[in-house]
Design an enzyme around this catalytic site. Structure first.
Site, PDB file in Angstrom:
ATOM      1  N   ARG A  69     118.336  46.448  -4.439  1.00 49.84           N
ATOM      2  CA  ARG A  69     119.430  46.495  -3.473  1.00 49.84           C
ATOM      3  C   ARG A  69     119.576  47.921  -2.948  1.00 49.84           C
ATOM      4  NH1 ARG A  69     123.717  46.422  -5.760  1.00 49.84           N
ATOM      5  NH2 ARG A  69     123.102  46.121  -7.917  1.00 49.84           N
ATOM      6  N   TYR A 197     113.629  41.980  -0.116  1.00 53.24           N
ATOM      7  CA  TYR A 197     113.919  41.963  -1.554  1.00 53.24           C
ATOM      8  C   TYR A 197     115.174  41.140  -1.877  1.00 53.24           C
ATOM      9  CZ  TYR A 197     116.052  43.038  -5.934  1.00 53.24           C
ATOM     10  OH  TYR A 197     116.680  42.877  -7.130  1.00 53.24           O
ATOM     11  N   LYS A 206     124.553  37.815  -3.593  1.00 46.11           N
ATOM     12  CA  LYS A 206     125.555  38.878  -3.585  1.00 46.11           C
ATOM     13  C   LYS A 206     126.323  38.922  -2.258  1.00 46.11           C
ATOM     14  CE  LYS A 206     124.900  39.784  -7.723  1.00 46.11           C
ATOM     15  NZ  LYS A 206     123.966  40.582  -8.409  1.00 46.11           N
ATOM     16  N   HIS A 226     131.513  39.103 -10.478  1.00 44.51           N
ATOM     17  CA  HIS A 226     130.133  39.352 -10.934  1.00 44.51           C
ATOM     18  C   HIS A 226     130.071  39.054 -12.439  1.00 44.51           C
ATOM     19  CE1 HIS A 226     126.553  42.469 -10.984  1.00 44.51           C
ATOM     20  NE2 HIS A 226     126.127  41.237 -10.952  1.00 44.51           N
ATOM     21  N   SER A 248     124.957  45.435 -12.870  1.00 45.15           N
ATOM     22  CA  SER A 248     123.586  44.949 -12.736  1.00 45.15           C
ATOM     23  C   SER A 248     122.701  45.517 -13.847  1.00 45.15           C
ATOM     24  CB  SER A 248     123.035  45.369 -11.377  1.00 45.15           C
ATOM     25  OG  SER A 248     123.873  44.842 -10.366  1.00 45.15           O
ATOM     26  N   CYS A 250     122.760  45.034 -17.009  1.00 45.90           N
ATOM     27  CA  CYS A 250     123.475  45.443 -18.216  1.00 45.90           C
ATOM     28  C   CYS A 250     123.673  44.293 -19.199  1.00 45.90           C
ATOM     29  CB  CYS A 250     124.813  46.070 -17.862  1.00 45.90           C
ATOM     30  SG  CYS A 250     124.630  47.690 -17.089  1.00 45.90           S
ATOM     31  N   ASP A 277     125.338  35.179 -13.534  1.00 46.56           N
ATOM     32  CA  ASP A 277     125.550  36.323 -12.643  1.00 46.56           C
ATOM     33  C   ASP A 277     126.867  36.268 -11.867  1.00 46.56           C
ATOM     34  OD1 ASP A 277     124.292  38.812 -11.710  1.00 46.56           O
ATOM     35  OD2 ASP A 277     124.189  37.857  -9.748  1.00 46.56           O
ATOM     36  N   ARG A 376     111.553  40.757 -11.063  1.00 51.52           N
ATOM     37  CA  ARG A 376     112.460  39.631 -11.347  1.00 51.52           C
ATOM     38  C   ARG A 376     111.730  38.292 -11.347  1.00 51.52           C
ATOM     39  NH1 ARG A 376     118.363  40.690 -11.371  1.00 51.52           N
ATOM     40  NH2 ARG A 376     118.454  42.953 -11.226  1.00 51.52           N
ATOM     41  N   ASP A 503     122.491  38.979 -31.767  1.00 55.55           N
ATOM     42  CA  ASP A 503     123.525  39.452 -32.682  1.00 55.55           C
ATOM     43  C   ASP A 503     124.863  39.708 -31.982  1.00 55.55           C
ATOM     44  OD1 ASP A 503     122.197  39.427 -35.241  1.00 55.55           O
ATOM     45  OD2 ASP A 503     120.860  40.935 -34.380  1.00 55.55           O
TER      46      ASP A 503
HETATM   47  P1  GTP Z   1     121.465  41.568 -13.103  1.00 50.86           P
HETATM   48  O1  GTP Z   1     120.633  40.363 -12.898  1.00 50.86           O
HETATM   49  O2  GTP Z   1     120.923  42.779 -12.431  1.00 50.86           O
HETATM   50  O3  GTP Z   1     122.908  41.361 -12.722  1.00 50.86           O
HETATM   51  O4  GTP Z   1     121.358  41.974 -14.685  1.00 50.86           O
HETATM   52  P2  GTP Z   1     122.010  41.352 -15.999  1.00 50.86           P
HETATM   53  O5  GTP Z   1     123.380  41.922 -16.181  1.00 50.86           O
HETATM   54  O6  GTP Z   1     121.876  39.885 -16.016  1.00 50.86           O
HETATM   55  O7  GTP Z   1     121.107  42.021 -17.150  1.00 50.86           O
HETATM   56  P3  GTP Z   1     119.986  41.350 -18.082  1.00 50.86           P
HETATM   57  O8  GTP Z   1     120.568  40.348 -19.039  1.00 50.86           O
HETATM   58  O9  GTP Z   1     118.868  40.884 -17.241  1.00 50.86           O
HETATM   59  O10 GTP Z   1     119.532  42.609 -18.933  1.00 50.86           O
HETATM   60  C1  GTP Z   1     119.066  43.788 -18.343  1.00 50.86           C
HETATM   61  C2  GTP Z   1     118.333  44.632 -19.330  1.00 50.86           C
HETATM   62  O11 GTP Z   1     119.189  44.946 -20.438  1.00 50.86           O
HETATM   63  C3  GTP Z   1     117.109  43.934 -19.926  1.00 50.86           C
HETATM   64  O12 GTP Z   1     116.044  44.840 -19.962  1.00 50.86           O
HETATM   65  C4  GTP Z   1     117.545  43.539 -21.304  1.00 50.86           C
HETATM   66  O13 GTP Z   1     116.472  43.492 -22.208  1.00 50.86           O
HETATM   67  C5  GTP Z   1     118.570  44.607 -21.678  1.00 50.86           C
HETATM   68  N1  GTP Z   1     119.619  44.056 -22.590  1.00 50.86           N
HETATM   69  C6  GTP Z   1     120.306  42.903 -22.435  1.00 50.86           C
HETATM   70  N2  GTP Z   1     121.140  42.675 -23.474  1.00 50.86           N
HETATM   71  C7  GTP Z   1     120.990  43.724 -24.310  1.00 50.86           C
HETATM   72  C8  GTP Z   1     121.577  44.073 -25.582  1.00 50.86           C
HETATM   73  O14 GTP Z   1     122.424  43.363 -26.126  1.00 50.86           O
HETATM   74  N3  GTP Z   1     121.168  45.243 -26.144  1.00 50.86           N
HETATM   75  C9  GTP Z   1     120.231  46.044 -25.549  1.00 50.86           C
HETATM   76  N4  GTP Z   1     119.894  47.170 -26.171  1.00 50.86           N
HETATM   77  N5  GTP Z   1     119.643  45.743 -24.369  1.00 50.86           N
HETATM   78  C10 GTP Z   1     120.019  44.607 -23.744  1.00 50.86           C
HETATM   79  C1  SPV Z   2     122.097  42.524  -9.331  1.00 50.73           C
HETATM   80  O1  SPV Z   2     121.585  43.570  -8.889  1.00 50.73           O
HETATM   81  O2  SPV Z   2     123.249  42.504  -9.835  1.00 50.73           O
HETATM   82  C2  SPV Z   2     121.335  41.268  -9.302  1.00 50.73           C
HETATM   83  C3  SPV Z   2     120.089  41.224  -8.561  1.00 50.73           C
HETATM   84  O3  SPV Z   2     121.790  40.276  -9.853  1.00 50.73           O
HETATM   85  S1  SPV Z   2     120.343  41.127  -6.843  1.00 50.73           S
HETATM   86  O4  SPV Z   2     120.285  39.727  -6.462  1.00 50.73           O
HETATM   87  O5  SPV Z   2     119.279  41.885  -6.219  1.00 50.73           O
HETATM   88  O6  SPV Z   2     121.647  41.644  -6.510  1.00 50.73           O
HETATM   89 MN    MN Z   3     123.784  40.700 -10.896  1.00 50.09          MN
END
Ligand code: GTP
Ligand code: SPV
Ligand code: MN
Length: 592
Positions: A69, A197, A206, A226, A248, A250, A277, A376, A503
């Protein structure tokens, strides 16, 4: 396809502006999808992957200048700058329409204009909304077929109503200097040019489901957030729902699909995924808050996803999935990314399309990665082994707890509960997190990201805080309890202290116990923190002292935090609700 005059008029204008060679309506049929897949392969937009190992799966590479983005090129174009507020880029709507129409004019010449009618939320659900996206990208069409509900029925449901969101996407020349992602909340319109993208071009996501929908929710008395939505099933078979907002990359997708540790599975605990999401939430007839996931698939971060970290996400990508900017493993025509497994592919093409040399791979240097850090997968929700029964039901699930969180190496404890709704809104409004690769720009810098909505709120953030407070008043004692979590506290070497992933269930159990009045807590300056003995460490290689360390609220760090929140609040001027200012004063007093 439709007799709706508002639709026909707009499509006529688009055709005249964009001058496509032909117009094709997308009907959501498998037959049309298969034709488009074949066409995308022919055009070089997709590569077909191993049909035995990954049936119906494809690989796509975006232009290397177009992988995330672009927040500095994302605009909210309301009548006045004041309405967009201090956290959004703003431009006068008339000026922006002209600029964008000048960029897009004639850009479909020699190409096809695809018209995608889609529903955000189960078609016909009272919580769902309709959009139409026109695009010249087959990749976008195929992604929208996964991420949204596309069908002839959508236009039937719309009838002759004007309550639908217009979305114009044109790839143009993928010119980063002329890339714009623009929202006109007062016209229900989105225009995106010069990108290919995900978040910039899948306009249901979004752009509509957060930026436009947050504005609609403000005007209509509901919320677009979100947030992931999960159902936590206890051994009695009761399911309680949690919505959680993390910025994002996280951890939303991971938390939404979590597999509990074995000792809890053995007792009968289980997580069901409603969404990963976005959450649309309304007060139901019984006065409680109900949420639906408006999406139909997952646009998830690939790196780090493996059978241990997120088994359910990985399973979801085994068929009918589009992979974007991951590595292509030529040895068996499959895909690979950092963190999938330890077998670095010997014969692979990296996300830029170049041969990849595993010998040069250095974990610490992102430029040597085979997959882009923001690569992704676009996977159908129906593939997910733990998809909730409620996913396709339109009435929504009742939310017991709202959880905020982010990446904070030192500050926020593993979990704490806010003192009440107002205090919870304060916690959300003050949220901060280290930036990630999901957006273009520096990674790892702490920034304030209220409710994880900084890049997604379609109006003045001060009005958004006010809206949260108003929702709380309407909900009264039926309001969900509000918590904050942080999986990302690090030790002096920079290693994550908390094991995370499955965990995290140990923390979710405490959260639900608190909602049900079953768990105790210690009151601190920032809120209620668990008694260490109430976070179950069974089968975990962690001692009580370490747990106590990540549960501590360090007064020195928090005093500095309060100063930074004060600075952050200055942006909102007199739009900052008095209640939040009072919350900050209260925090400062508590820390003395
Ligand atoms: P968006 O799709 O961008 O909104 O991201 P998201 O919030 O869905 O994040 P996602 O679950 O895809 O995790 C993003 C990154 O954080 C990945 O590389 C995961 O492996 C890492 N991650 C997720 N949960 C944890 C956790 O509990 N601990 C740690 N250390 N890393 C984590
Ligand atoms: C984010 O960035 O929070 C995503 C991926 O979930 S995107 O659709 O590119 O916004
Ligand atoms: Mn997101």
């Amino acid at each position: 396809m439709t007799k709706n005059e508002t639709v026909l008029k707009w499509l006529g204008e688009m055709e005249e502006l964009l001058t496509p060679d032909k117009v094709v309506w997308i009907d959501g049929s498998d037959e049309q999808r298969d034709q488009l897949r074949a066409l995308a392969v022919e055009l070089g937009e997709l590569e077909k992957l191993n049909e035995e190992k990954l049936p119906g799966c494809y690989l796509h590479r975006t232009n290397p200048n177009d992988v995330a983005r672009v927040e500095d090129r994302t605009f909210i174009c309301t009548e006045t700058k004041e309405e967009a507020g201090p956290t959004n880029n703003w431009e006068d709507p008339a000026k922006m329409y002209k600029k964008l129409y000048d960029i897009a004019r004639g850009s479909y010449k020699g190409r096809t204009m695809y018209v995608i009618p889609y529903s955000m939320g189960p078609i016909g659900s009272p919580l769902a909304k309709i959009g139409i996206e026109v695009t010249d990208s087959v990749y976008v069409v195929l992604n929208m077929l996964i991420m949204t509900r596309v069908s002839d029925k959508v236009m039937e449901v719309l009838g002759d109503s004007n309550d639908w969101v217009r979305g114009l996407h044109s790839r143009c020349d993928i010119d980063p200097e002329n890339r714009y992602i623009c929202h006109f909340p007062q016209d229900n319109t989105i225009i995106s040019v010069n990108s290919g993208y995900g978040g910039n071009v899948l306009l249901g996501k979004k752009c509509f489901a957060l930026r436009i929908a947050s504005y609609q929710g403000w005007k209509e008395g509901w919320m677009a957030e979100h947030m992931l939505i999960l159902g936590l099933q206890n051994p009695k078979g009761e399911v309680k729902y949690i919505a959680a907002a993390f910025p994002s990359a996280c951890g939303k997708t991971n938390l939404a699909m979590l597999i509990p540790p074995k000792y809890l599975r053995d007792k009968g605990y289980k997580i069901w995924t409603v969404g990963d999401d976005i959450s649309w939430m309304r007060i139901g007839p019984d006065g409680y808050l109900y949420a639906i996931n408006p999406e139909n698939g997952f646009f998830g971060v690939a790196p780090g996803t493996n059978e241990h970290s997120n088994f359910n996400a990985l399973e979801s990508t085994k068929k009918n999935t589009i992979f974007t900017n991951v590595a292509h493993d030529l040895s068996d025509n499959t895909v690979w990314w950092e963190g999938l497994n330890k077998n670095l592919p010997e014969n692979a093409i990296d996300w830029r399309g170049n041969p990849w040399d595993p010998a040069k791979f250095n974990k610490a240097d992102k430029s040597t990665c085979a997959a882009h850090p923001n690569s992704r997968f676009t996977a159908p929700a129906e593939n997910c082994p733990c998809i909730s029964d409620e996913f396709n039901k339109g009435q929504g699930v009742r939310i017991s707890a709202i959880v905020f969180g982010g990446r904070r190496a030192k500050c926020a404890p593993l979990v704490y509960q806010s003192k009440n709704w107002e205090n919870g809104v304060f916690v959300g409004s003050a949220m901060a997190s280290e930036t990630t690769a999901a957006a273009a720009g520096a990674v790892g810098v702490v920034r304030r990201d209220p409710m994880a909505m900084l890049p997604f709120c379609g109006y003045h953030m001060g009005d958004y805080f006010r809206h949260w407070l108003e929702m709380g008043k309407k909900l009264g004692d039926k309001a969900p309890k509000i918590f904050n979590v942080n999986w990302f506290r690090t030790d002096d070497e920079g290693n994550f202290i908390w094991p995370g992933f499955g965990d995290n269930m140990r923390v979710l159990n405490w959260i639900i116990d608190r909602c049900e009045g079953k768990a105790d807590a210690t009151e601190t300056a920032i809120g209620y923190v668990p008694k260490p003995e109430d976070i179950d460490l069974t089968d975990l290689d962690m001692d009580m002292d370490t747990l106590k360390e990540i549960l501590t609220v360090d007064k020195e760090i928090w005093t500095k935090e309060a100063e930074e929140i004060e600075e952050h609040y200055k942006k909102f001027g007199d739009k900052l609700p008095e209640e939040l200012r009072a919350q900050l004063e209260n925090l400062k007093a508590n820390l003395k």
